[in-house]
Design a protein around this motif. Structure first.
Motif, mmCIF file in Angstrom:
data_model
loop_
_atom_site.group_PDB
_atom_site.id
_atom_site.type_symbol
_atom_site.label_atom_id
_atom_site.label_comp_id
_atom_site.label_asym_id
_atom_site.label_seq_id
_atom_site.Cartn_x
_atom_site.Cartn_y
_atom_site.Cartn_z
ATOM 1 N N GLN A 42 -6.181 0.354 -3.010
ATOM 2 C CA GLN A 42 -4.876 0.705 -2.426
ATOM 3 C C GLN A 42 -4.050 -0.575 -2.257
ATOM 4 O O GLN A 42 -4.464 -1.514 -1.592
ATOM 5 C CB GLN A 42 -5.073 1.355 -1.048
ATOM 6 C CG GLN A 42 -5.761 2.712 -1.089
ATOM 7 C CD GLN A 42 -4.858 3.778 -1.707
ATOM 8 O OE1 GLN A 42 -3.644 3.713 -1.582
ATOM 9 N NE2 GLN A 42 -5.468 4.755 -2.372
ATOM 10 N N THR A 43 -2.876 -0.609 -2.888
ATOM 11 C CA THR A 43 -2.050 -1.830 -2.868
ATOM 12 C C THR A 43 -0.751 -1.558 -2.112
ATOM 13 O O THR A 43 -0.023 -0.614 -2.439
ATOM 14 C CB THR A 43 -1.740 -2.269 -4.314
ATOM 15 O OG1 THR A 43 -2.968 -2.358 -5.034
ATOM 16 C CG2 THR A 43 -1.049 -3.610 -4.342
ATOM 17 N N HIS A 44 -0.478 -2.400 -1.117
ATOM 18 C CA HIS A 44 0.754 -2.253 -0.311
ATOM 19 C C HIS A 44 1.698 -3.394 -0.659
ATOM 20 O O HIS A 44 1.309 -4.558 -0.650
ATOM 21 C CB HIS A 44 0.428 -2.298 1.187
ATOM 22 C CG HIS A 44 -0.669 -1.345 1.577
ATOM 23 N ND1 HIS A 44 -0.514 0.018 1.513
ATOM 24 C CD2 HIS A 44 -1.955 -1.567 1.992
ATOM 25 C CE1 HIS A 44 -1.649 0.599 1.885
ATOM 26 N NE2 HIS A 44 -2.537 -0.346 2.173
ATOM 27 N N ILE A 45 2.940 -3.024 -0.971
ATOM 28 C CA ILE A 45 3.960 -4.036 -1.294
ATOM 29 C C ILE A 45 5.062 -3.879 -0.258
ATOM 30 O O ILE A 45 5.614 -2.784 -0.098
ATOM 31 C CB ILE A 45 4.528 -3.790 -2.720
ATOM 32 C CG1 ILE A 45 3.395 -3.808 -3.746
ATOM 33 C CG2 ILE A 45 5.575 -4.841 -3.069
ATOM 34 C CD1 ILE A 45 3.777 -3.241 -5.087
ATOM 35 N N GLN A 46 5.365 -4.987 0.419
ATOM 36 C CA GLN A 46 6.367 -4.885 1.483
ATOM 37 C C GLN A 46 7.413 -5.981 1.334
ATOM 38 O O GLN A 46 7.097 -7.127 1.029
ATOM 39 C CB GLN A 46 5.682 -5.011 2.850
ATOM 40 C CG GLN A 46 6.588 -4.528 3.962
ATOM 41 C CD GLN A 46 6.250 -5.184 5.293
ATOM 42 O OE1 GLN A 46 5.121 -5.637 5.481
ATOM 43 N NE2 GLN A 46 7.211 -5.249 6.192
ATOM 44 N N SER A 47 8.680 -5.593 1.518
ATOM 45 C CA SER A 47 9.770 -6.568 1.471
ATOM 46 C C SER A 47 10.883 -6.027 2.349
ATOM 47 O O SER A 47 11.345 -4.903 2.144
ATOM 48 C CB SER A 47 10.258 -6.720 0.035
ATOM 49 O OG SER A 47 11.420 -7.509 0.009
ATOM 50 N N GLY A 48 11.279 -6.804 3.367
ATOM 51 C CA GLY A 48 12.288 -6.297 4.307
ATOM 52 C C GLY A 48 11.805 -5.000 4.923
ATOM 53 O O GLY A 48 10.691 -4.915 5.421
ATOM 54 N N LYS A 49 12.637 -3.953 4.818
ATOM 55 C CA LYS A 49 12.245 -2.666 5.407
ATOM 56 C C LYS A 49 11.668 -1.707 4.356
ATOM 57 O O LYS A 49 11.492 -0.524 4.634
ATOM 58 C CB LYS A 49 13.455 -2.029 6.099
ATOM 59 C CG LYS A 49 13.847 -2.824 7.342
ATOM 60 C CD LYS A 49 14.992 -2.213 8.097
ATOM 61 C CE LYS A 49 15.234 -3.010 9.388
ATOM 62 N NZ LYS A 49 16.572 -2.788 9.933
ATOM 63 N N SER A 50 11.422 -2.241 3.141
ATOM 64 C CA SER A 50 10.847 -1.381 2.081
ATOM 65 C C SER A 50 9.342 -1.543 2.040
ATOM 66 O O SER A 50 8.837 -2.662 2.134
ATOM 67 C CB SER A 50 11.388 -1.794 0.712
ATOM 68 O OG SER A 50 12.710 -1.426 0.590
ATOM 69 N N GLU A 51 8.665 -0.433 1.836
ATOM 70 C CA GLU A 51 7.210 -0.497 1.707
ATOM 71 C C GLU A 51 6.778 0.466 0.596
ATOM 72 O O GLU A 51 7.169 1.631 0.588
ATOM 73 C CB GLU A 51 6.559 -0.088 3.027
ATOM 74 C CG GLU A 51 5.261 -0.822 3.264
ATOM 75 C CD GLU A 51 4.762 -0.626 4.701
ATOM 76 O OE1 GLU A 51 3.649 -0.118 4.830
ATOM 77 O OE2 GLU A 51 5.500 -0.956 5.651
ATOM 78 N N PHE A 52 6.005 -0.068 -0.344
ATOM 79 C CA PHE A 52 5.488 0.760 -1.442
ATOM 80 C C PHE A 52 3.968 0.787 -1.363
ATOM 81 O O PHE A 52 3.347 -0.213 -0.993
ATOM 82 C CB PHE A 52 5.884 0.161 -2.802
ATOM 83 C CG PHE A 52 7.340 0.333 -3.143
ATOM 84 C CD1 PHE A 52 7.756 1.391 -3.930
ATOM 85 C CD2 PHE A 52 8.291 -0.571 -2.684
ATOM 86 C CE1 PHE A 52 9.104 1.545 -4.264
ATOM 87 C CE2 PHE A 52 9.634 -0.425 -2.998
ATOM 88 C CZ PHE A 52 10.045 0.634 -3.791
#
Length: 378
Positions: free
Chosen positions: A103-113
């Motif tokens: 499971q890979t979480h990508i976060q930048s600012g208020k975005s989360e994938f």
């Protein structure tokens, strides 16, 4: 695995490795990009099994912190989706974390994938390349060599070896030759650190075109390592592997005429523009044929005739014409490709007759040679 990275640096690395990604691959995991992170930095790998590109992003560059590694590790993520996400993230700080297996979480600012990764253990291992033959060429020279030869490779798979460019070291020089059996492009150069042992390999034209997009426009040295079935180009933080084509490349030296009956010296750019205009009427024809006439005067005539469309005639001032009178027909596209490779300099064209191959050379530079077979017109 967990780390923070500057989005712009990640995008630069991704744009390189994406050039090796194809959706048509036999091994499904190759539609993904392999990401490996440790204290030194991040390695991205993309491959379609013919071409493999590895790019390294250091954790620190010129005192600037690019990657902060919390925990090292590796993952394979779907290339297309991952690169699109990174391109559209809202801020320049990106955190990527792999938890609970893949499971890979990508976060930048208020975005989360949240992406489902693939097991990096299943990703093919990089080809083993021992330094059998190693030499270096400046990147800008390599770009010129590719530009001056790769357009002449065959587009037909009937003779696979002709879809590549022959790189051959012998007699103290490197010859790069491409032919599709209707035309030939050759570039000679002398690398500063010539390989001791002569060699001859055929590099796929497609690989060279992709390599050309990655090479910097400066004189930075590119190391070239040639091994069994593989060639490796090493440049600033990028490793570019390509498979080599198998089979015997034809002996092209017999095609190049050693004497000529008519010689025309003309400005390459003026001739290119005239042939481009003449081809406007010939474009509909299957072969887009243009006719070239020269006699003792200093004027050459370029003409084209298309029964349904009309005809065009244009006179071009030559620098000099010597030898026999000549009328010859050829493919406008082949001639324009050859003139673009010699790039706007004054050129000499040497003809041995209306049905014999003719050659184009730069007046100032013997290293580039273009050869074209004329077309029979009745």
């Amino acid at each position: 695995m967990k780390f923070e990275i500057m989005r712009d640096k990640l995008l630069d690395g991704l744009s390189d490795v994406m050039k090796a990604i194809s959706q048509k691959v036999a091994i499904p995991i190759l539609t993904g990009i392999k990401i490996e992170v440790d204290k030194k930095g991040m390695t991205l790998t993309g491959s379609d099994s013919d071409i493999t590109i590895c790019t390294f992003i250091p954790a620190e560059d010129n005192g600037e912190q690019i990657i902060q590694v919390v925990e090292k590790g590796s993952i394979v993520l779907q290339a297309k989706v991952f690169s699109e996400i990174v391109r559209k993230l809202p801020t320049n700080e990106v955190t990527i974390e792999v938890a609970n297996g893949l499971q890979t979480h990508i976060q930048s600012g208020k975005s989360e994938f949240h992406l489902i990764g693939l097991d990096p253990e299943d990703y093919p291992v990089l080809p083993e390349v021992k330094d059998d033959y190693l030499f270096s060429l400046p990147a800008d020279l390599m770009k010129s060599i590719i530009r001056e030869t790769v357009f002449a490779v065959s587009q037909q798979e009937t003779r696979p070896v002709l879809t590549g460019v022959l790189w051959e070291v012998k007699d103290g020089g490197l010859a790069c030759i491409a032919t599709d059996s209707h035309r030939l492009a050759r570039r000679l150069t002398i690398p500063e650190d010539m390989p001791e042992v002569p060699f001859s390999v055929v590099i796929p034209g497609k690989s060279l075109q992709e390599l050309n997009k990655i090479l910097p426009d400066n004189g930075e040295l590119v190391d070239i390592v040639i091994a069994d079935q593989q060639v490796l180009f090493k440049t600033r933080g990028v490793l570019f592997y390509s498979r080599l084509l198998e089979g015997n490349y034809p002996d092209t030296s017999r095609l190049i005429p050693l004497e000529y009956k008519t010689s025309v010296t003309v400005n390459g750019r003026l001739l290119l523009q005239a042939i481009d205009r003449a081809s406007l009427l010939a474009r509909e024809e299957r072969n887009n044929i243009v006719r070239f006439s020269a006699n003792e005067g200093k004027v050459i005539e370029i003409s084209s005739n298309s029964p349904e469309v009309g005809k065009v005639e244009e006179l071009v001032e030559a620098i000099g014409v010597t030898g026999e009178e000549l009328n010859i027909s050829f493919s406008a596209k082949y001639m324009m490709d050859a003139l673009k490779a010699i790039d706007g300099q004054d050129i000499t064209i040497q003809f041995t007759g209306a049905m014999r191959p003719f050659i184009l050379k730069s007046v100032d530079d013997d290293s580039i040679l273009q050869l074209i077979l004329p077309v029979r017109t009745y």
